[in-house]
Design an enzyme around this catalytic site. Sequence first.
Site, mmCIF file in Angstrom:
data_model
loop_
_atom_site.group_PDB
_atom_site.id
_atom_site.type_symbol
_atom_site.label_atom_id
_atom_site.label_comp_id
_atom_site.label_asym_id
_atom_site.label_seq_id
_atom_site.Cartn_x
_atom_site.Cartn_y
_atom_site.Cartn_z
ATOM 1 C CD GLU A 277 -3.101 -0.645 0.103
ATOM 2 O OE1 GLU A 277 -3.140 0.518 -0.353
ATOM 3 O OE2 GLU A 277 -3.861 -1.545 -0.288
ATOM 4 C CD GLU B 267 4.506 -21.587 11.088
ATOM 5 O OE1 GLU B 267 4.602 -21.724 12.325
ATOM 6 O OE2 GLU B 267 3.550 -21.027 10.535
#
EC number: 4.2.1.126
Length: 294
Positions: free
Chosen positions: A84, A115
């Site tokens: 953004e 992960e």
Amino acid sequence: MNILENINTEKRNPRSLNLDSMSIAEAVSLMIDEEYGVIEALKEQHRNITEVILATSYSLRNGGRIIYIGAGTSGRLGILDAVECPPTFSVDYNTIVGLIAGGEKAFIQAQEGAEDAANFGKEDLQSINLTAKDIVIGIAASGRTPYVIGALEYANSIGATTVAISCTKQAKISKYAKYSIEAVPGPEVLTGSTRLKAGTTQKLILNMISTLSMVSVGKVYQNLMVDVKPTNQKLIERSKNIICEVTGVDYTTAEKFYLKANKSVKVAIVMILNNCDYEKALAILKNNNNFIKS
């Protein structure tokens, strides 16, 4: 050995023990009420959040980047915040970067086991040519994700500044970072589902980091996004309205200067306020470290 035994995000919420038998209306009320814990957690971490933003601002001013890195929801939130920033502040996509365990495909589909590999965190940072000027922000609600720990260890080894953001106290990842934010909003309504309050908490922290870091490098005038990139009709109109708001000129005049300024809101404002041409406005901004001086 139970590795999750003492982690806040894995605890059961006594207020939602009968979640499966509540009416929808009751459950909605409960979930709304539970969000108050997010704000309290952020208030408690005010000082730590401030220190982190001072560090990210320093990094940007000295040619560094902000690198978010995490797995699952934490990784997705980092990417969401990072992507953004270019349209909002006209920064390069390489200025604030989001990395997720398992790569870009993990944004829309879970990559099993990604992960749990600490070396993947190191390799992902190496792939973007991490330098000592950068600041690496490891995000893990549980505070123990190996991928994040591996990333922080590598960042430390090359002299980059490191930050750990978690939603549990005495988080393991905090031990691997210069700065830490341990914002604990309380047990989730759905036990262990950290996309809920923990995710909200992390998103708000990232909002503050990116927004206030951009303020610190002159991307904002008053509370206006004067470096907005006009990538669609809404943002084009917002750009012209910002010029009107700051300078007091009418819409037609704002549009004229917007075009003269090569569609840069900031440059158009400086041109109007200083009654100067495009090149002079650029020189004024350069002299003011890219800030608009009123």
